[in-house]
Motif scaffolding. Structure first.
Motif, PDB file in Angstrom:
ATOM      1  N   TRP A  78      -4.234  12.330   7.148  1.00  0.00           N
ATOM      2  CA  TRP A  78      -4.866  12.302   5.826  1.00  0.00           C
ATOM      3  C   TRP A  78      -6.368  12.602   5.634  1.00  0.00           C
ATOM      4  O   TRP A  78      -6.851  13.415   5.013  1.00  0.00           O
ATOM      5  CB  TRP A  78      -4.423  11.116   4.895  1.00  0.00           C
ATOM      6  N   SER A 140      -0.190   0.277  -3.499  1.00  0.00           N
ATOM      7  CA  SER A 140       0.790   1.317  -3.094  1.00  0.00           C
ATOM      8  C   SER A 140       0.164   2.145  -2.350  1.00  0.00           C
ATOM      9  O   SER A 140      -0.907   2.139  -1.853  1.00  0.00           O
ATOM     10  CB  SER A 140       1.359   2.280  -4.455  1.00  0.00           C
ATOM     11  N   GLU A 141       1.142   2.883  -1.388  1.00  0.00           N
ATOM     12  CA  GLU A 141       0.955   3.786  -0.490  1.00  0.00           C
ATOM     13  C   GLU A 141      -0.093   4.868  -0.896  1.00  0.00           C
ATOM     14  O   GLU A 141      -0.797   5.430  -0.335  1.00  0.00           O
ATOM     15  CB  GLU A 141       2.072   4.308   0.011  1.00  0.00           C
ATOM     16  N   TRP A 142       0.345   5.503  -2.188  1.00  0.00           N
ATOM     17  CA  TRP A 142      -0.463   6.457  -2.468  1.00  0.00           C
ATOM     18  C   TRP A 142      -2.062   6.218  -2.839  1.00  0.00           C
ATOM     19  O   TRP A 142      -2.938   7.183  -2.505  1.00  0.00           O
ATOM     20  CB  TRP A 142       0.424   7.048  -4.107  1.00  0.00           C
ATOM     21  N   GLN A 143      -2.238   4.863  -3.098  1.00  0.00           N
ATOM     22  CA  GLN A 143      -3.495   4.714  -3.256  1.00  0.00           C
ATOM     23  C   GLN A 143      -4.510   4.635  -1.946  1.00  0.00           C
ATOM     24  O   GLN A 143      -5.567   5.141  -1.878  1.00  0.00           O
ATOM     25  CB  GLN A 143      -3.770   3.187  -3.785  1.00  0.00           C
ATOM     26  N   ILE A 145      -3.577   6.739   0.648  1.00  0.00           N
ATOM     27  CA  ILE A 145      -3.806   7.834   0.656  1.00  0.00           C
ATOM     28  C   ILE A 145      -4.708   8.584   0.098  1.00  0.00           C
ATOM     29  O   ILE A 145      -5.632   9.259   0.558  1.00  0.00           O
ATOM     30  CB  ILE A 145      -2.190   8.870   0.371  1.00  0.00           C
TER      31      ILE A 145
END
Length: 263
Positions: A78, A140-143, A145
């Motif tokens: 990422w 959360s995971e998207w944060q 990323i």
């Protein structure tokens, strides 16, 4: 070019590889000042050459950390995605900067990096990255990323402009923002540094700003230094090493900044 030239080039590479393996910092901080001050090479060519070496040294070191399970491949991907884009933007920006401006800018970066390392070496032993981590929490995971993508872009731009793979900056971000353990942070940052430096190297090579003969010689030393440094990384007093490298960076930065102003 005699034997002394070849031996000095390889020695510079050994120092570069050792620094990368021991403290996760880019050897660019050592190579660029030496090439510009003692090899009479332009700043642009020195940065391009150092980036080439940075790729070799970082790959050597990251492989060693990978064998010991100290690399997070998911986070690497990422951060690397946007760091590649940022590196190309930075390389384009650097090509439009004057020789004197680029020299003085790099000198200032060296001074800041050196003083930062000195301050960290004098920190109280009770200070811990975990204290910083407590103030940062991803729900959360998207944060995570998104944070990785932003970190990668910023580091990439700085890498392209100043020729630094961004090891120290990546390391700090992984520890303070991503809550990585130190060993895994060093291994992961070194791999990301290799990818970012490769992107920047391509940009400098396209503009003819790489001395490939010097790159090859210094890379030989970088591989040796990286292997040796990685093997003994856990047995060296980190605080003492940070003091030595911090002083060297600061002095070289002052000298480069003064010389740039005299041109």
């Amino acid at each position: 070019m005699g034997l002394q030239f070849y031996l000095l080039s390889i020695f510079i590479g050994i120092v570069c590889g050792s620094i990368t393996s021991l403290i996760g910092a880019s050897g660019v901080m050592v190579i660029v000042p030496i090439l510009t001050m003692f090899f009479n090479i332009s700043v642009h060519a020195a940065i391009g050459t150092s980036l080439f070496v940075d790729v070799v040294a970082s790959l050597t070191v990251s492989y060693s950390y990978y064998k010991n399970g100290n690399i997070d491949l998911k986070s690497s991907i990422w951060i690397a995605l946007t760091s590649i884009i940022g590196a190309q933007l930075g390389a384009s920006l650097a090509s439009n900067m004057g020789e004197s401006n680029l020299s003085s800018s790099f000198g200032i970066v060296l001074i800041i990096a050196g003083l930062s390392m000195l301050l960290k070496s004098y920190k109280n032993k009770t200070s811990s990255p975990n204290k910083i981590n407590k103030f940062i929490c991803f729900k959360s995971e998207w944060q995570k990323i998104l944070a990785s993508l932003i970190i990668g872009l910023g580091i990439g731009v700085l890498s392209g402009v100043f020729g630094a793979g961004g090891g120290v900056m990546i390391l700090f971000a992984l520890i303070s923002i991503m809550s990585f353990p130190l060993h895994k942070a060093i291994g992961t940052s070194t791999l990301i540094m290799a990818i970012t430096a490769l992107s920047s190297t391509i940009g400098y090579a396209a503009k003819g700003n790489i001395n490939f003969m010097l790159s090859a010689l210094i890379s030989i030393g970088a591989i040796l230094g990286g292997i040796i440094g990685s093997r003994y990384a856990n047995n060296i007093n980190e605080k003492t090493l940070k003091k030595i490298v911090g002083i060297c960076f600061t002095l070289m930065g002052v000298i480069m900044t003064i010389l740039a102003k005299l041109k």
